[in-house]
Design an enzyme around this catalytic site. Structure first.
Site, PDB file in Angstrom:
ATOM      1  N   GLY A  33       0.790  -1.219   0.000  1.00  0.00           N
ATOM      2  CA  GLY A  33       0.000   0.000   0.000  1.00  0.00           C
ATOM      3  C   GLY A  33       0.824   1.272   0.000  1.00  0.00           C
ATOM      4  O   GLY A  33       1.881   1.362  -0.648  1.00  0.00           O
ATOM      5  N   ASP A  80       5.760  -5.735  15.376  1.00  0.00           N
ATOM      6  CA  ASP A  80       4.373  -5.360  15.627  1.00  0.00           C
ATOM      7  C   ASP A  80       4.397  -4.007  16.319  1.00  0.00           C
ATOM      8  O   ASP A  80       4.892  -3.887  17.449  1.00  0.00           O
ATOM      9  CB  ASP A  80       3.708  -6.412  16.521  1.00  0.00           C
ATOM     10  CG  ASP A  80       2.259  -6.081  16.856  1.00  0.00           C
ATOM     11  OD1 ASP A  80       1.787  -4.981  16.504  1.00  0.00           O
ATOM     12  OD2 ASP A  80       1.606  -6.925  17.502  1.00  0.00           O
ATOM     13  N   VAL A  81       3.865  -2.970  15.666  1.00  0.00           N
ATOM     14  CA  VAL A  81       3.974  -1.617  16.217  1.00  0.00           C
ATOM     15  C   VAL A  81       3.140  -1.432  17.484  1.00  0.00           C
ATOM     16  O   VAL A  81       3.310  -0.435  18.188  1.00  0.00           O
ATOM     17  CB  VAL A  81       3.577  -0.541  15.186  1.00  0.00           C
ATOM     18  CG1 VAL A  81       4.548  -0.538  14.018  1.00  0.00           C
ATOM     19  CG2 VAL A  81       2.137  -0.707  14.728  1.00  0.00           C
ATOM     20  N   ASN A 107       2.738   4.943   9.392  1.00  0.00           N
ATOM     21  CA  ASN A 107       1.774   4.618   8.346  1.00  0.00           C
ATOM     22  C   ASN A 107       0.957   3.370   8.668  1.00  0.00           C
ATOM     23  O   ASN A 107      -0.146   3.202   8.156  1.00  0.00           O
ATOM     24  CB  ASN A 107       2.526   4.420   7.017  1.00  0.00           C
ATOM     25  CG  ASN A 107       1.674   3.778   5.962  1.00  0.00           C
ATOM     26  OD1 ASN A 107       0.765   4.385   5.416  1.00  0.00           O
ATOM     27  ND2 ASN A 107       1.957   2.507   5.658  1.00  0.00           N
ATOM     28  N   TYR A 174     -11.865   3.383  12.618  1.00  0.00           N
ATOM     29  CA  TYR A 174     -10.857   4.087  11.819  1.00  0.00           C
ATOM     30  C   TYR A 174     -10.978   5.593  12.018  1.00  0.00           C
ATOM     31  O   TYR A 174      -9.968   6.290  12.160  1.00  0.00           O
ATOM     32  CB  TYR A 174     -11.054   3.715  10.346  1.00  0.00           C
ATOM     33  CG  TYR A 174      -9.991   4.259   9.421  1.00  0.00           C
ATOM     34  CD1 TYR A 174      -8.747   3.646   9.324  1.00  0.00           C
ATOM     35  CD2 TYR A 174     -10.230   5.378   8.623  1.00  0.00           C
ATOM     36  CE1 TYR A 174      -7.774   4.132   8.464  1.00  0.00           C
ATOM     37  CE2 TYR A 174      -9.268   5.872   7.759  1.00  0.00           C
ATOM     38  CZ  TYR A 174      -8.043   5.242   7.678  1.00  0.00           C
ATOM     39  OH  TYR A 174      -7.082   5.735   6.836  1.00  0.00           O
ATOM     40  N   THR A 209      -4.944   1.324  -3.397  1.00  0.00           N
ATOM     41  CA  THR A 209      -4.245   0.277  -2.662  1.00  0.00           C
ATOM     42  C   THR A 209      -5.202  -0.885  -2.406  1.00  0.00           C
ATOM     43  O   THR A 209      -6.428  -0.734  -2.535  1.00  0.00           O
ATOM     44  CB  THR A 209      -3.727   0.790  -1.307  1.00  0.00           C
ATOM     45  OG1 THR A 209      -4.859   1.063  -0.445  1.00  0.00           O
ATOM     46  CG2 THR A 209      -2.878   2.050  -1.472  1.00  0.00           C
ATOM     47  N   PRO A 210      -4.687  -2.048  -2.019  1.00  0.00           N
ATOM     48  CA  PRO A 210      -5.589  -3.161  -1.681  1.00  0.00           C
ATOM     49  C   PRO A 210      -6.598  -2.789  -0.593  1.00  0.00           C
ATOM     50  O   PRO A 210      -7.743  -3.242  -0.634  1.00  0.00           O
ATOM     51  CB  PRO A 210      -4.626  -4.257  -1.214  1.00  0.00           C
ATOM     52  CG  PRO A 210      -3.361  -3.976  -1.954  1.00  0.00           C
ATOM     53  CD  PRO A 210      -3.265  -2.481  -2.011  1.00  0.00           C
ATOM     54  N   MET A 211      -6.189  -1.967   0.375  1.00  0.00           N
ATOM     55  CA  MET A 211      -7.100  -1.596   1.450  1.00  0.00           C
ATOM     56  C   MET A 211      -8.261  -0.754   0.926  1.00  0.00           C
ATOM     57  O   MET A 211      -9.426  -1.030   1.231  1.00  0.00           O
ATOM     58  CB  MET A 211      -6.368  -0.824   2.548  1.00  0.00           C
ATOM     59  CG  MET A 211      -7.238  -0.543   3.768  1.00  0.00           C
ATOM     60  SD  MET A 211      -6.413   0.435   5.046  1.00  0.00           S
ATOM     61  CE  MET A 211      -6.640   2.095   4.390  1.00  0.00           C
TER      62      MET A 211
END
Length: 284
Positions: A33, A80-81, A107, A174, A209-211
């Protein structure tokens, strides 16, 4: 023991110095992405880029492709953030292998699994979305920014969204996450006043993007934001060209760089604020 950053001086005690456009960049969510576009675009502009993502195989492939395409040095660091120890280990590896980080791009982040009202959303997935954006950014900032302040040079970019500035009934997690991220950026920028470290909210627009392709609201969309516009904006930030916009919201594909460069926003321009209901509003 995971590496801990130094105890930084207060920003007001730091000596302001120049920031070069090149240096080491750390991009989270780098394997696909927008993150993948940023890694390649920044590498093509001469930056050494470390990419962070959870899927090690996909990340290594992406970073190797960028290195081959651009000739730049890259580093793949699986992490893993949302996990503190994982973030600290990843940042420590980047610093050891590549040197000081001058650009941090937060991001990484999830999206709501289903387009449903908040009361129908799965609570665990809802919080996973919020955590991926907010906890993820807080942990990387906590681990990277003290070193930036110590060196008195650095830029932090949090990938924002227009959905953080208005409610969305189908993507409540989101929207909440991006709103919180915008406020986090403003608080960080305020804390950094007096230093040569800046923080920005950059909304990428609707990049193909795929998302975004998976989101019902963008099905049939034909007006995509070119990813190069996102790269150009963040590269200008890294070069110190948009410092007057620290703590504020800018939008790739809508904001023109030449206008941003010559404009100094005042008051609460491009920041989240309550709008007064009228002249007599006591909170106005």
């Amino acid at each position: 023991m995971a590496e801990q950053g130094p105890r930084p001086p207060h920003p007001s005690q730091a000596q302001v110095g120049p920031l070069d456009g090149a240096g080491v960049a750390l991009v989270t969510g780098a394997s696909t992405g927008i993150g993948r576009h940023l890694v390649e675009g920044l590498a093509a502009r001469g930056m050494v880029v470390a990419g962070v993502a959870r899927n090690p195989d996909r990340l290594r492939t992406a970073m190797a492709e960028v290195a081959e395409a651009t000739g730049a040095r890259t580093l793949a660091v699986a992490a893993d953030v949302t996990d503190r120890a994982s973030v600290e280990a990843a940042v420590g590896e980047v610093r050891e292998e590549l040197g000081p980080i001058e650009l941090l791009v937060n991001n990484a982040g999830l999206i709501d699994e289903f387009e449903v009202p908040i009361w129908e959303a799965d609570p665990e997935q809802w919080w996973d979305v919020v955590s991926s954006h907010v906890r993820g950014a807080q942990l990387t900032i906590r681990t990277v920014v003290p070193w930036m302040v110590l060196r008195n040079r650095g830029r932090v970019v949090n990938i924002a969204s227009g959905m953080g500035t208005r409610a969305n009934p189908d993507y409540s997690a989101y929207s909440v996450a991006k709103t919180a991220l915008v406020r986090l950026t403003e608080g960080l920028a305020t804390a950094l006043e007096g230093s040569n470290v800046r923080a920005f909210n950059v909304a990428p627009g609707v990049v193909d993007t795929p998302m975004t392709r998976a989101m019902h609201m963008w099905q049939g969309n034909t007006h995509w934001t070119p990813p190069e516009k996102v790269v150009e904006l963040i590269a200008a930030i890294a070069a110190g060209e948009l410092d007057q916009w620290s703590g504020r919201f800018v939008r790739a594909g809508k904001d023109h760089l030449d206008v941003l460069r010559r404009t100094t926003p005042d008051d609460a321009a491009r920041q989240l604020r309550l709008r007064p209901y009228g002249e007599d509003d006591p909170l106005g």
